[in-house]
Design a protein around this motif. Structure first.
Motif, mmCIF file in Angstrom:
data_model
loop_
_atom_site.group_PDB
_atom_site.id
_atom_site.type_symbol
_atom_site.label_atom_id
_atom_site.label_comp_id
_atom_site.label_asym_id
_atom_site.label_seq_id
_atom_site.Cartn_x
_atom_site.Cartn_y
_atom_site.Cartn_z
ATOM 1 N N ASP A 497 0.837 -1.217 0.000
ATOM 2 C CA ASP A 497 0.000 0.000 0.000
ATOM 3 C C ASP A 497 0.868 1.263 0.000
ATOM 4 O OD1 ASP A 497 -2.262 -1.510 -0.014
ATOM 5 O OD2 ASP A 497 -2.607 -1.391 2.173
ATOM 6 N N SER A 500 2.133 1.727 -3.452
ATOM 7 C CA SER A 500 1.065 2.207 -4.339
ATOM 8 C C SER A 500 0.744 3.675 -4.078
ATOM 9 C CB SER A 500 -0.175 1.338 -4.149
ATOM 10 O OG SER A 500 -1.231 1.802 -4.961
ATOM 11 N N ASP A 501 0.616 4.053 -2.787
ATOM 12 C CA ASP A 501 0.320 5.460 -2.465
ATOM 13 C C ASP A 501 1.449 6.374 -2.922
ATOM 14 O OD1 ASP A 501 -2.001 4.606 -1.327
ATOM 15 O OD2 ASP A 501 -1.260 4.676 0.752
#
Length: 732
Positions: A497, A500-501
């Motif tokens: 995550d 991805s962020d």
């Protein structure tokens, strides 16, 4: 004053000559209108058949004879003929009736003199009735001779002209105007009284002398005040008067006496020395002859005026003129600027010495030559145009041109001109050094701008490197942890995550940079700004917070533009966030839309007529200092504290506006808030219909499908190819 005398003893006139028979016989045409005067020629050319007298060849001999007599007479004479008393007259009589001449020729007397017919008609009737000739002395008439009724006086005789039947067929009028004499006689007593009053109260000295004995006969009371002497001492004794004349002026004063005695009016100026106080006074003495009615010289008269004060004023004026002339000459000689006098033909009439200093030419070499011999060839047209304008307009004219220096190089001159008649007065200031300094300043400013651009690029690359280094640190660290075989699924998911962020943040940063550089791929579509802004206004309430009131001022009619709607909304959010921070979270934010406007000149770019849609956002914040306004659209430039802004929000607005064919402007002052206005090209309503986009069907897999991969970066191309093959696609 008018005396009428009836001359009943006079017989009527019966005309004879060699070419005429007795009265009543037709006249012969030979010498019918003799003489070379204007009236003779006019009568010969007149169409008498159109008058009550009929053709001249058929006139009675008496009429023809007397017409010939009148035309050759020096005295004013007129004939009134027939029942209508039609008028025929000579040049002298025509001069008496003024504007009625020549229209009176051949017309009935009643029509020619309607304003005086009440006085004239009874006299004509008496003559025609056979009472004989009538003589009138100084008859008063009111005649309209030149468009205005005028009181005039005539002495004239009315003589009957007998026809064949012995009765009066016409009237011969011999006239003399006595208006001047009658008025002079009538005003003599009044004139004498006025003269006496004038003489008694005049500040000038009036005198009368005997031309034969050379003695003063009368002096007005002003003599004692002006001369400072008693009148009785000088009366009858010119020697006393002469003794008061300044010795240096006696010859000039007495030189005028022979001219007066010869009947001339003469003025002489001299000085007197007053006996009571020795003061010197200037006298202007005008003498003139006084004649009787027969023209004989009876007296000498004169008016002596005290012109001492006038002389003092003239002397003071002459001193001032001399002083100002000297000042003007000093200015002309010593001026460092070019002063010229030039004719409207372009020829120099005068040039001051500064010509040598400024242009190296001797003024004597320039005077008499045309400006075209000295003006720089490229500036010939502008100079001729300025000279032509100055020649037709008295107002001040200003222009610049170049003149050729004696060494062949150009010199810039800034001119101001003024015109009087056909002369142009020009003041020229040498501005060559100023022009050179301006060029040097422009070059320095251009170098400064290039330096600022390099500084901005350095700041941009530094900021990008710093931000991407932070993002890559997160990605690299997460990838290192993901490689650990004992990593728990929960932690693996957290690191994925994070990657991805971070990638999303990097993509956003890249998009902002591309937007500023106007290199991002915009998805242009036509949309109605009014509808979009209504929706954005609701979103702005969330962005700005509860303490900021959002006010919208939108038109009722739709307003279409063609742009990337997503980027437009992002630009509005960036502007609103900037406004929120400027208001410190509290205030009023006003969103306005104006359609069909022109785009003004912004930051040195030329204006455009449009039509443009102008979206403006006005806050009540602290405003922007003047030294900061020019940098607010630079990437990574921010006045906010560290950690409260990247400095890319307004850069995105700037890049989006420019890439969309518009621009963004700002108006701000410290303490008065700011207004940001986004200009976007407006399109017709017909083009503003929403474009339908067809979404492609999502494929379940890539089996049996081939994809062409085009990429200039080998590593990115390989990575994309690997992912496509993992999904079942074949790649080329």
């Amino acid at each position: 004053m008018c005396r009428v005398r009836h001359l009943s003893h006079k017989r009527g006139l019966t005309a004879w000559d060699d070419n005429h028979g007795m009265d009543g016989e037709p006249a012969k045409t030979t010498n019918l209108f003799p003489g070379g005067g204007g009236m003779a020629a006019r009568m010969r050319a007149h169409d008498w058949s159109a008058t009550v007298l009929g053709p001249a060849e058929a006139w009675p001999a008496a009429l023809a004879t007397l017409v010939g007599v009148a035309l050759q007479a020096a005295a004013p004479m007129a004939l009134y003929w027939g029942p209508d008393l039609a008028i025929l007259y000579n040049d002298a009589w025509g001069a008496l009736v003024g504007g009625k001449h020549p229209g009176a020729l051949g017309r009935p007397a009643r029509e020619v003199f309607p304003e005086a017919w009440q006085e004239l008609e009874p006299m004509f009737a008496r003559v025609l009735a056979g009472e004989g000739a009538v003589e009138v002395q100084d008859q008063r008439l009111v005649l309209d001779r030149d468009g205005t009724p005028d009181e005039v006086f005539f002495t004239h005789t009315l003589n009957p002209v007998l026809g064949a039947d012995g009765r009066a067929a016409g009237i011969l009028n011999v006239a003399q105007e006595t208006t001047a004499r009658v008025r002079a006689a009538a005003g003599l007593i009044e004139s004498e009284e006025r003269f006496r009053s004038f003489a008694e109260n005049s500040a000038d000295v009036l005198w009368i002398a005997d031309p034969a004995g050379g003695r003063l006969e009368w002096l007005s009371p002003a003599y004692e005040r002006v001369w400072g002497d008693r009148r009785e001492l000088v009366m009858g004794d010119l020697g006393r008067w002469a003794s008061l004349v300044h010795p240096d002026d006696r010859a000039r004063a007495f030189a005028a006496m022979p001219r007066l005695l010869s009947g001339e009016t003469h003025t002489v100026e001299y000085r007197i020395v007053r006996p009571e106080d020795g003061a010197v006074r200037h006298i202007r003495d005008t003498g003139f002859p006084i004649r009787d009615a027969e023209g004989c010289l009876r007296h000498l008269g004169g008016i002596a005026q005290d012109v001492t004060e006038e002389h003092a004023r003239e002397e003071a004026l002459e001193r001032r003129i001399a002083e100002r002339t000297a000042e003007r000459d000093r200015v002309w000689r010593n001026s460092r600027d070019l002063l010229v006098v030039v004719g409207v033909d372009g020829v120099f009439r005068a040039v001051n010495p500064a010509c040598r200093t400024i242009l190296g030419h001797d003024p004597a070499e320039v005077v008499g030559r045309s400006f075209q011999e000295f003006v720089w060839p490229e500036d010939d047209v502008v100079t001729r145009t300025a000279l032509s304008y100055a020649a037709t307009d008295d107002d001040l004219t200003a222009f610049e041109n170049r003149y050729r220096h004696e060494d062949g190089t150009p010199r810039w001159i800034s001119w101001h001109t003024a015109t009087e008649g056909d002369i142009v007065y020009a003041y020229g200031r040498a501005v060559t050094a100023e022009k050179e300094r301006a060029v040097a300043l422009h070059e320095a400013e251009e170098a400064l701008r290039q330096s600022q651009k390099l500084e901005a690029i350095g700041q941009l690359t530094g900021g990008v490197a710093h931000d991407f280094n932070n993002l890559l640190t997160i990605i690299r660290s997460s990838v290192e942890f993901l490689r650990r075989p004992d990593l728990a699924e929960a932690r693996k998911a957290r690191y994925l995550d994070a990657v991805s962020d971070t990638v999303d943040r990097a993509a956003k940063l890249t998009g902002q940079l591309l937007s500023f550089a106007r290199r991002q791929a915009l998805k242009a579509e036509a949309f109605d700004l009014v509808a979009v802004l209504r929706g954005v206004a609701e979103m702005l309430d969330t962005v700005t917070g509860a303490r900021i009131r959002v006010v919208t001022e939108l038109p009722d009619a739709p307003c279409f533009v063609r742009a990337d709607r997503s980027q437009f909304e992002t630009a509005l959010v960036n502007m609103s966030v900037n406004a929120r921070d400027a208001m410190d979270g509290e205030g009023t934010l006003t969103l306005r839309l104006a359609c069909g406007v022109g785009k003004p000149a912004i930051r040195g770019h030329a204006p455009a007529p449009g039509p443009f849609a102008a979206v403006s956002m006005t806050d009540t914040g602290s405003g922007i200092p003047a030294d900061v306004v020019g940098r607010i659209f630079e990437p990574f430039f921010t006045t906010k504290e560290v950690g409260k802004g990247t400095g890319l929000g307004l850069s995105q607005v700037f890049g989006f506006a420019k890439q969309s064919g518009g621009d963004v402007d700002v108006a701000s002052a410290p303490g008065r808030g700011s207004t940001f206005t986004l200009y976007l090209p407006q399109v017709d309503a017909a083009r503003g219909e929403e474009l339908r986009t067809v979404e492609p069907d999502a494929a379940d897999g890539g089996t049996g499908q081939r994809v062409l991969v085009v990429e200039d970066n080998v590593e990115v191309g390989r990575f994309a190819t690997q992912i496509l093959e993992d999904l079942g696609y074949e790649t080329t």
